[in-house]
Motif scaffolding. Structure first.
Motif, PDB file in Angstrom:
ATOM      1  N   LEU A   1       0.814  -1.215   0.000  1.00 49.69           N
ATOM      2  CA  LEU A   1       0.000   0.000   0.000  1.00 49.69           C
ATOM      3  C   LEU A   1       0.848   1.264   0.000  1.00 49.69           C
ATOM      4  N   SER A   2       2.044   1.198   0.600  1.00 47.11           N
ATOM      5  CA  SER A   2       2.906   2.384   0.618  1.00 47.11           C
ATOM      6  C   SER A   2       3.317   2.796  -0.789  1.00 47.11           C
ATOM      7  N   PHE A   3       3.587   1.825  -1.657  1.00 50.04           N
ATOM      8  CA  PHE A   3       3.960   2.172  -3.033  1.00 50.04           C
ATOM      9  C   PHE A   3       2.744   2.554  -3.871  1.00 50.04           C
ATOM     10  N   VAL A   4       1.580   1.989  -3.551  1.00 53.28           N
ATOM     11  CA  VAL A   4       0.353   2.452  -4.209  1.00 53.28           C
ATOM     12  C   VAL A   4       0.116   3.917  -3.853  1.00 53.28           C
ATOM     13  N   LEU A   5       0.342   4.255  -2.594  1.00 52.26           N
ATOM     14  CA  LEU A   5       0.196   5.640  -2.149  1.00 52.26           C
ATOM     15  C   LEU A   5       1.212   6.548  -2.829  1.00 52.26           C
ATOM     16  N   LEU A   6       2.461   6.079  -2.963  1.00 53.88           N
ATOM     17  CA  LEU A   6       3.486   6.877  -3.622  1.00 53.88           C
ATOM     18  C   LEU A   6       3.167   7.067  -5.104  1.00 53.88           C
ATOM     19  N   ALA A   7       2.585   6.052  -5.729  1.00 56.58           N
ATOM     20  CA  ALA A   7       2.154   6.196  -7.125  1.00 56.58           C
ATOM     21  C   ALA A   7       1.083   7.274  -7.246  1.00 56.58           C
ATOM     22  N   PHE A   8       0.175   7.323  -6.283  1.00 52.40           N
ATOM     23  CA  PHE A   8      -0.868   8.357  -6.270  1.00 52.40           C
ATOM     24  C   PHE A   8      -0.233   9.744  -6.167  1.00 52.40           C
ATOM     25  N   TYR A   9       0.729   9.891  -5.260  1.00 49.90           N
ATOM     26  CA  TYR A   9       1.405  11.181  -5.110  1.00 49.90           C
ATOM     27  C   TYR A   9       2.180  11.550  -6.375  1.00 49.90           C
ATOM     28  N   SER A  10       2.833  10.565  -6.975  1.00 52.20           N
ATOM     29  CA  SER A  10       3.608  10.813  -8.188  1.00 52.20           C
ATOM     30  C   SER A  10       2.710  11.294  -9.318  1.00 52.20           C
ATOM     31  N   ASN A  11       1.520  10.727  -9.393  1.00 52.34           N
ATOM     32  CA  ASN A  11       0.566  11.142 -10.420  1.00 52.34           C
ATOM     33  C   ASN A  11      -0.049  12.510 -10.101  1.00 52.34           C
ATOM     34  N   LEU A  12      -0.224  12.792  -8.812  1.00 49.93           N
ATOM     35  CA  LEU A  12      -0.826  14.058  -8.397  1.00 49.93           C
ATOM     36  C   LEU A  12       0.121  15.234  -8.613  1.00 49.93           C
ATOM     37  N   TRP A  13       1.408  15.017  -8.383  1.00 53.52           N
ATOM     38  CA  TRP A  13       2.432  16.051  -8.617  1.00 53.52           C
ATOM     39  C   TRP A  13       3.450  15.480  -9.607  1.00 53.52           C
TER      40      TRP A  13
END
Length: 529
Positions: free
Chosen positions: A407-419
């Motif tokens: 889940l931590s990398f899923v979350l980081l993917a979300f942040y990467s896509n957001l910014w």
């Protein structure tokens, strides 16, 4: 539980389980574990745990200070331009090299563990490894490019000699039925994080003022402190780790030497094939370490399953260990990218500002994880002690830890896509990813080390710890391959792919929890007093 005297070269008379001669009697004490001479439940000299835990706590703190201090700046040193004091390697290759370096550290733990189990004992392996590590950091501190590669290789060799061994000594401080074991490993694991929390600040301070090699010098000094403490306070171990658990006999030496020779030839052959097929020296090293990590893990499992020294109950324990091992490898594949892909995200994708007037450096993010481990480890240690023998079981703890990593990398993917462009992600975004990983780590890592010492066949105590550390070798090798092969796909795709794979396996592990519990029921029974 008293180890068989045969495993320590002691008297042929076998004592009753739990028995130990009085200290006032002149006859030799029974070796309880690796040479330990007193029952663990009688020793509460360090925070309610055996006094030797304090000695190992100090040694591990300084060893981890040196390791994580060096690692905090290694990727930046590799890809920073030569004109700015670095080696000028292209970034994807540099990040893959960092992951491969981490994998090689744990791959070499196989050699260190074998020496500890069969030849020199876990304590001497720990002590000698500390000396080699210190020398490696001294080489890195020299402002000579060629010595940097010598230093990296030397640190990997020394850490491989020490890493599995010091954890094995911790396990040998406790009798098998001692319910403090999980809590003791959580306390021990806190030492890792105290050292790794402080290291990036110290090393970055020196690096920013006097260059990369000044930063590397701090690691050498830290390791010297650890070495001195280990030697001076070794008496508190009460002999734990002194004796090999499965000493090499004279009759075995010829056969072993032939096997070692064949092993060297085999490694050379694998390396030759990998280099021939890889095109570049860097890719050759990356592929060699990857292949050898997998071969070593499969080979060690096969050796233990087939060994006549392993009982039927111990084989049942090994069967339960296999899915836990795979889950741990996936966990480390993600977690250990703190020094590679996540370090690059900190430097290039994060808007670095200041906190309380202090400028935040990219290296400082590597202190987020140990900060929260130090804060939360006592909580988890108390929780595991209170819940000893109850839910959550070892398998459930593992499953939740692996899920948090995914889940931590899923979350980081979300942040990467957001910014998606440039240093625009807020600092709290990357910090939150480290916090999620920390929760998973506290469920998996100290519990995994403890489970390994409980599930290990008696004849393979330290080698089983090497098998545990091979989860990191295989995981980091997988990360190195993913970084190299997914270079053109972007950060968001990279993080999401690895996150979903890991989270998906956590669901498989959850389904296996009852089966795992049945296979290790006998070692989950505990005493706390």
């Amino acid at each position: 539980m008293v180890d068989s005297p045969a495993s320590h070269g002691a008297s042929s008379a076998t004592p009753e389980p739990g028995a130990v001669n009085s200290p006032d009697v002149d006859a030799p004490r029974v070796a309880l574990s690796g040479g330990r001479t007193r029952p663990s439940l009688d020793d509460r000299g360090f925070l309610g745990h055996p006094s030797g835990l304090g000695t190992l706590f100090n040694a591990e703190l300084w060893e981890r200070f040196s390791y994580y201090g060096m690692r905090a700046i290694l990727a930046y040193y590799l890809y920073t331009a030569v004109s700015e004091g670095g080696l000028g390697i292209d970034q994807p290759t540099a990040l893959s090299i960092v992951a491969t370096y981490g994998a090689s550290v744990y791959l070499l733990s196989v050699v260190g563990a074998w020496l500890a189990d069969r030849v020199i004992g876990a304590f001497r392996a720990t002590l000698y490894g500390a000396v080699v590590i210190m020398l490696g950091h001294v080489f890195l501190a020299l402002p000579i490019a060629a010595m940097s590669w010598v230093g990296i290789a030397t640190v990997a060799l020394g850490t491989g000699l020490q890493k599995a061994s010091i954890s094995a000594v911790v396990g040998q401080l406790y009798d098998r039925e001692d319910g403090r074991r999980d809590a003791g490993f959580s306390i021990f694991y806190m030492s890792v994080n105290i050292g790794s929390f402080c290291a990036p600040f110290v090393v970055t301070f020196l690096k920013d003022r006097w260059g990369f090699h000044a930063g590397f010098s701090a690691a050498a000094v830290g390791m010297a402190f650890g070495l001195i403490g280990l030697f001076v306070f070794r008496k508190h171990l009460h002999g734990a780790g002194t004796n090999p658990t499965s000493p090499l006999t004279a009759a075995e030496r010829g056969t072993v030497m032939r096997r070692v020779g064949l092993g060297v030839v085999g490694v050379a052959a694998v390396a030759a094939i990998c280099f021939a097929l890889s095109g570049t020296t860097a890719n050759g090293v990356i592929n060699t370490v990857t292949v050898m990590s997998v071969i070593a893990a499969v080979g060690m499992f096969a050796m233990m399953f087939k060994s006549p020294k392993v009982s039927a109950a111990e084989r049942r324990h090994l069967q339960a260990y296999v899915p836990l091992w795979i889950g741990a490898a996936l966990f480390w594949m993600i977690f250990e990218q703190a020094a590679s892909k996540m370090a690059a995200f900190a430097a290039e994708r994060t808007d670095l500002g200041s906190i309380f007037g202090i400028k935040v450096n990219a290296e400082f993010f590597q202190s987020v994880n140990p900060l929260f481990v130090v804060a939360l480890a006592p909580v988890f240690a108390a929780m595991w002690l209170r819940r000893a023998g109850k839910f959550p079981s070892t398998g459930a703890k593992f499953a939740f830890g692996v899920l948090m990593a995914g889940l931590s990398f899923v979350l980081l993917a979300f942040y990467s896509n957001l910014w998606p462009h440039g240093p625009t992600a807020p600092m709290w975004a990357l910090a939150s990813v480290f916090v999620v990983q920390t929760i998973g780590e506290l469920c998996l890592s100290p519990v995994g080390i403890s489970a390994t010492t409980k599930l290990a066949p008696a004849a393979f105590t330290t080698q089983a710890m090497a098998l545990w550390y091979l989860t990191s070798a295989v995981g980091q090798s997988a990360a190195a391959q993913a970084i190299r092969l997914m270079e053109g796909l972007g950060d968001t795709t990279f993080f999401l792919t690895l996150g979903l794979i890991t989270a998906g396996f956590s669901l498989v592990l959850m389904a296996l929890v009852p089966w795992i519990g049945r296979h290790m029921r006998d070692v989950e029974a505990v005493k706390t007093a």
